[in-house]
Design a protein around this motif. Structure first.
Motif, PDB file in Angstrom:
ATOM      1  N   SER A 126       0.847  -1.190   0.000  1.00  0.00           N
ATOM      2  CA  SER A 126       0.000   0.000   0.000  1.00  0.00           C
ATOM      3  C   SER A 126       0.881   1.238   0.000  1.00  0.00           C
ATOM      4  N   HIS A 127       0.304   2.330  -0.372  1.00  0.00           N
ATOM      5  CA  HIS A 127       0.991   3.617  -0.364  1.00  0.00           C
ATOM      6  C   HIS A 127      -0.008   4.643   0.149  1.00  0.00           C
ATOM      7  N   SER A 128       0.332   5.299   1.218  1.00  0.00           N
ATOM      8  CA  SER A 128      -0.578   6.256   1.817  1.00  0.00           C
ATOM      9  C   SER A 128      -0.789   7.463   0.913  1.00  0.00           C
ATOM     10  N   ALA A 129      -2.040   7.830   0.756  1.00  0.00           N
ATOM     11  CA  ALA A 129      -2.359   9.051   0.017  1.00  0.00           C
ATOM     12  C   ALA A 129      -1.874  10.279   0.779  1.00  0.00           C
ATOM     13  N   LEU A 130      -1.590  10.124   2.051  1.00  0.00           N
ATOM     14  CA  LEU A 130      -1.118  11.237   2.875  1.00  0.00           C
ATOM     15  C   LEU A 130       0.389  11.460   2.754  1.00  0.00           C
ATOM     16  N   ALA A 131       1.087  10.551   2.081  1.00  0.00           N
ATOM     17  CA  ALA A 131       2.550  10.627   2.000  1.00  0.00           C
ATOM     18  C   ALA A 131       3.034  11.886   1.289  1.00  0.00           C
ATOM     19  N   ASP A 132       2.225  12.455   0.424  1.00  0.00           N
ATOM     20  CA  ASP A 132       2.652  13.627  -0.326  1.00  0.00           C
ATOM     21  C   ASP A 132       2.307  14.951   0.359  1.00  0.00           C
ATOM     22  N   LEU A 133       1.605  14.883   1.483  1.00  0.00           N
ATOM     23  CA  LEU A 133       1.302  16.111   2.222  1.00  0.00           C
ATOM     24  C   LEU A 133       2.569  16.638   2.883  1.00  0.00           C
ATOM     25  N   PRO A 134       2.693  17.961   3.044  1.00  0.00           N
ATOM     26  CA  PRO A 134       3.870  18.470   3.766  1.00  0.00           C
ATOM     27  C   PRO A 134       3.834  17.988   5.209  1.00  0.00           C
ATOM     28  N   PRO A 135       5.012  17.735   5.796  1.00  0.00           N
ATOM     29  CA  PRO A 135       5.034  17.273   7.191  1.00  0.00           C
ATOM     30  C   PRO A 135       4.411  18.317   8.106  1.00  0.00           C
ATOM     31  N   ARG A 136       3.731  17.849   9.112  1.00  0.00           N
ATOM     32  CA  ARG A 136       3.106  18.730  10.097  1.00  0.00           C
ATOM     33  C   ARG A 136       3.688  18.378  11.451  1.00  0.00           C
TER      34      ARG A 136
END
Length: 189
Positions: free
Chosen positions: A46-56
């Motif tokens: 799997s690959h998280s759709a959230l992986a491309d969000l900037p780190p918070r």
């Protein structure tokens, strides 16, 4: 080199070198989260759709504690699961793992069970896209909180999932965990 040896080595570095080591480890972690050369994940992965969000990150005042928590959490990946366990040598269950990480990395003692952790003070984070590194993440079955982990960023969390397994990193929005996600809790702000 064992995960615990890596953590001890990193903690022995001067603060600036430690920060550089942390950034390198996070970059490596995010690089391992998925392959940029594939349009779709391979079967069984799997690959998280959230992986491309900037780190918070949590507030600037608690950024150092969040880094310490991330290092401790990642350093425990591979430790065996043991129901009621709360030490690296004895193994971990989910709440024992989370308490150990917070207690040893930030000096914060948490309640013993995931359901008690879910009711403690802290800001609830309802959206996965709003999670910050170091947040507790809770999962429910049948409406009751039954599992907890530590969000490390880029759509991944560290947890002790089940008997016979080990502490591991998983995608928070994967098929199973995404459908059981209840909310996050920001303990560090």
């Amino acid at each position: 080199m064992s995960p615990q040896s890596v953590v001890r080595f990193a903690q022995s570095l001067p603060r600036l070198a430690y920060a550089a080591w942390l950034l390198a480890a996070i970059a490596l972690l995010s690089a391992c989260a998925g392959s940029p050369h594939r349009r779709q994940p391979a079967a069984g992965t799997s690959h998280s759709a959230l992986a491309d969000l900037p780190p918070r990150a949590p507030s600037a005042a608690s950024a150092g504690e969040a880094n310490d928590i991330l290092f401790r959490a990642i350093g425990l990946v591979g430790t065996p699961y043991r129901w009621g366990g709360n030490t690296p040598s004895g193994g971990f269950d989910c709440s024992g793992l989370v308490d150990y990480i917070y207690r040893t990395a930030a000096g914060i003692r948490l309640p013993r069970t995931s359901s008690d952790m879910a009711t403690m003070d802290g800001r609830k984070v309802r959206q996965m896209t709003q999670l910050a590194s170091g947040d507790l993440v809770f999962f429910a079955i049948g409406g009751a909180i039954s599992h907890v982990g530590v969000y490390v960023g880029k759509g991944r969390f560290v947890h002790a999932p089940n008997s016979g397994g080990t502490v591991r990193l998983d995608d928070i929005d994967g098929p199973y965990w995404g459908s059981h996600f209840a909310y996050g809790k920001r303990v560090l702000d």
